[in-house]
Design an enzyme around this catalytic site. Structure first.
Site, short mmCIF file in Angstrom:
data_model
loop_
_atom_site.label_atom_id
_atom_site.label_comp_id
_atom_site.label_asym_id
_atom_site.label_seq_id
_atom_site.Cartn_x
_atom_site.Cartn_y
_atom_site.Cartn_z
N CYS A 1 0.73 -0.96 0.02
CA CYS A 1 -0.06 -0.18 0.06
C CYS A 1 0.72 1.24 0.04
O CYS A 1 2.13 1.43 0.20
CB CYS A 1 -0.82 -0.03 1.30
SG CYS A 1 -2.03 -1.64 1.34
N GLY B 1 -1.19 0.98 -4.50
CA GLY B 1 -2.61 0.47 -4.18
C GLY B 1 -3.50 1.03 -5.01
O GLY B 1 -3.68 2.34 -5.26
N ASN C 1 1.21 0.46 5.68
CA ASN C 1 1.74 -0.37 4.68
C ASN C 1 2.57 -1.43 5.26
O ASN C 1 3.47 -1.26 5.89
CB ASN C 1 2.49 0.68 3.82
CG ASN C 1 3.60 -0.04 2.82
OD1 ASN C 1 4.63 0.43 2.53
ND2 ASN C 1 2.84 -1.16 2.10
N GLY C 2 2.02 -2.64 4.67
CA GLY C 2 2.71 -3.74 5.41
C GLY C 2 1.76 -4.98 5.52
O GLY C 2 0.44 -5.22 4.97
N TYR D 1 10.11 -4.13 -8.80
CA TYR D 1 8.89 -3.87 -9.16
C TYR D 1 7.95 -2.90 -8.30
O TYR D 1 7.36 -2.11 -8.90
CB TYR D 1 7.98 -5.21 -9.10
CG TYR D 1 6.48 -5.31 -9.64
CD1 TYR D 1 6.16 -5.45 -10.76
CD2 TYR D 1 5.73 -5.05 -8.65
CE1 TYR D 1 4.84 -5.40 -11.28
CE2 TYR D 1 4.35 -5.15 -8.94
CZ TYR D 1 4.00 -5.24 -10.15
OH TYR D 1 2.49 -5.29 -10.84
#
Length: 478
Positions: free
Chosen positions: A23, A50, A124-125, A261
């Site tokens: 995210c 995201g 985020n995670g 990526y």
């Protein structure tokens, strides 16, 4: 059922869902600035991380307002909505779901309110001890279905102590990957797990401070990069400035897949530009897997930097052999059978006059299930390519991620069960070469013992309890 947005989807083939990014999080403390608009543009810069939902929480000092919805940042917010979100601090989030379904209720920021005040949190995670943490919640206080909601509820549960102290007490007990931005009515906070698996950076505005997942988001809002937030560090930002507090000993294990990526090419990680690293990866790939060919082409845009490096190192000319439709966006519309049969052509189409009669090196960033690469090889042959040699700028992705990337299970990953030669035959390519794990690691200039490489080697830096992880681990218990 989620409503469609009238756009075609990148995920045209539901059997070949790409790795879902982590995210994106963004936070700003800036009295006198339009913090909702700064957050909007910060999230816009992080949209690649995201694309399922987006949200912004703001406060003017006395109450927190949250607006969130399903869809892209530009679909969720407009001028009139942002105009109602006034205050001097904000946190924002764009989501790919890793724990909890992709539904409105699970969109972030997550708001947790008590009589003493509110707390909005963006994450985020992915946590790996969520069920254990959820047992600490007061009975009936919440029916949490995401790790983020569990965290927010625990932080807000006891407001008898300052949130900064509550966070410093709770976070050492939290296991997994987390880069957090959160806020109460007056103060912005940011924290990063002791391994620093997901990125988080601090920036300076003329009249305030910014925290974001990537340096590119700082650039977009005109903030000056100050530093990365350290693993195991908690920041508190208010009118007194920025205060730092260590809540755990740093054991750095940054995500190697960020370089492959996830991160934008114009982002900097550990002082080195991601674009520079990806070009170097291409050079290493050319040395490890040379081939006689006429043209190097990327799978746009993910394979472009590595293809540039491959061409430079090999001396084979670089060219554009595939054209990408830039307007293919996310949708909730299921493709019809006819569209599904067209598949990859809706977002990629070959330039026949460029590829016809040529021996091609096609560079891409990774292979998950292989359906996309298989379709590209077939399409290039139909366009007249004489040979198609596939080169991949990451090692085989053979293991799932439990730290914030929604990879397929090991059984669904093509490299989880097939050898490189078997994958080559499955793709229909004349040859297939992956960069070695050692080559990729060297290109980052980060020592191997400071990186998480679990999706490539199956060595997880934080021990995994396989019975208590999974996207729907909390929903299954309701």
């Amino acid at each position: 059922m989620l409503k469609g947005d009238g756009q075609l989807s990148h995920d045209l083939d539901p059997r070949d869902r790409p790795p879902k990014d982590a995210c994106g999080v963004f936070g700003v403390w800036a009295p006198g600035e339009e913090v909702s608009k700064l957050t909007y543009y910060g999230l816009y810069a992080l949209q690649h991380r995201g694309q399922e939902s987006a949200g912004i929480a703001v406060s003017e000092g006395s109450r927190i307002l949250v607006y969130k919805d399903m869809g892209l940042v530009a679909q969720v917010f407009d001028e009139s909505i942002l105009g109602t979100l006034r205050g001097h601090l904000a946190v924002g989030h764009c989501r790919y779901s890793t724990t909890g379904s992709s539904v409105w209720e699970n969109a972030q920021p997550t708001l947790s309110s008590t009589e003493e005040g509110g707390l909005a949190l963006a994450h985020n995670g992915n946590l790996i001890n969520t069920p254990e943490l959820s047992q600490r919640l007061a009975p009936g206080s919440t029916r949490a279905t995401t790790d983020t909601e569990v965290l927010a509820s625990l932080l807000a549960q006891d407001r008898s102590q300052p949130i900064e102290d509550a966070a410093a007490e709770l976070l050492p007990q939290v296991k997994g990957a987390y880069s957090l931005v959160f806020m109460d009515e007056r103060t912005l906070y940011a924290a990063r797990d002791p391994q620093g698996i997901r990125p988080l950076v601090l920036g300076r505005l003329e009249r305030g401070w910014v925290v974001a997942s990537e340096t590119a988001a700082l650039d977009i809002v005109g903030a000056t990069f100050v530093r990365e937030i350290e693993p195991g560090e908690l920041l508190t930002i208010d009118e007194r400035g920025v205060r730092s507090r260590k809540f755990a000993i740093a054991e750095p294990k940054g995500c190697l897949f960020e370089y492959v990526y996830l991160a934008r090419p114009d982002t900097t990680i550990a002082g080195r530009g991601v674009q520079t690293t990806r070009v170097e990866v291409g050079r290493v790939l050319a040395r490890e897997h040379p081939v006689e060919a006429d043209l190097v082409i990327p799978t746009p845009e993910s394979g472009t930097p590595a293809a540039v490096g491959y061409a430079e190192e090999s001396g084979i000319p670089y060219g554009q052999g595939l054209v990408k439709n830039s307007y293919v966006g996310r949708t909730f519309i299921q493709p019809s059978q006819t569209i599904r049969q067209l598949g990859i052509r809706l977002k990629l189409n070959p330039l026949k006059e460029v590829v016809a009669g040529k021996r091609l090196v096609v560079v891409d960033d990774s292979i998950v299930r292989g359906n996309t690469q298989r379709a590209i090889v077939k399409m290039l042959r139909e366009a007249g390519a004489r040979e198609v040699h596939v080169r991949i700028s990451s090692p085989p992705v053979a293991w799932p991620c439990f730290y914030g990337i929604d990879f397929a299970t090991r059984a669904e990953l093509i490299a989880g069960s097939l050898s490189v030669e078997e994958i080559r035959a499955s793709l229909g390519a004349d040859s297939l070469g992956y960069i070695s794990l050692e080559g990729l690691t060297a290109a980052t200039t980060i020592p191997a013992d400071r990186l998480c490489r679990a999706c490539f080697d199956g060595v997880y830096p934080i021990a995994i309890d396989r019975d208590n992880v999974g996207k729907y681990v909390l929903e299954a218990k309701l």
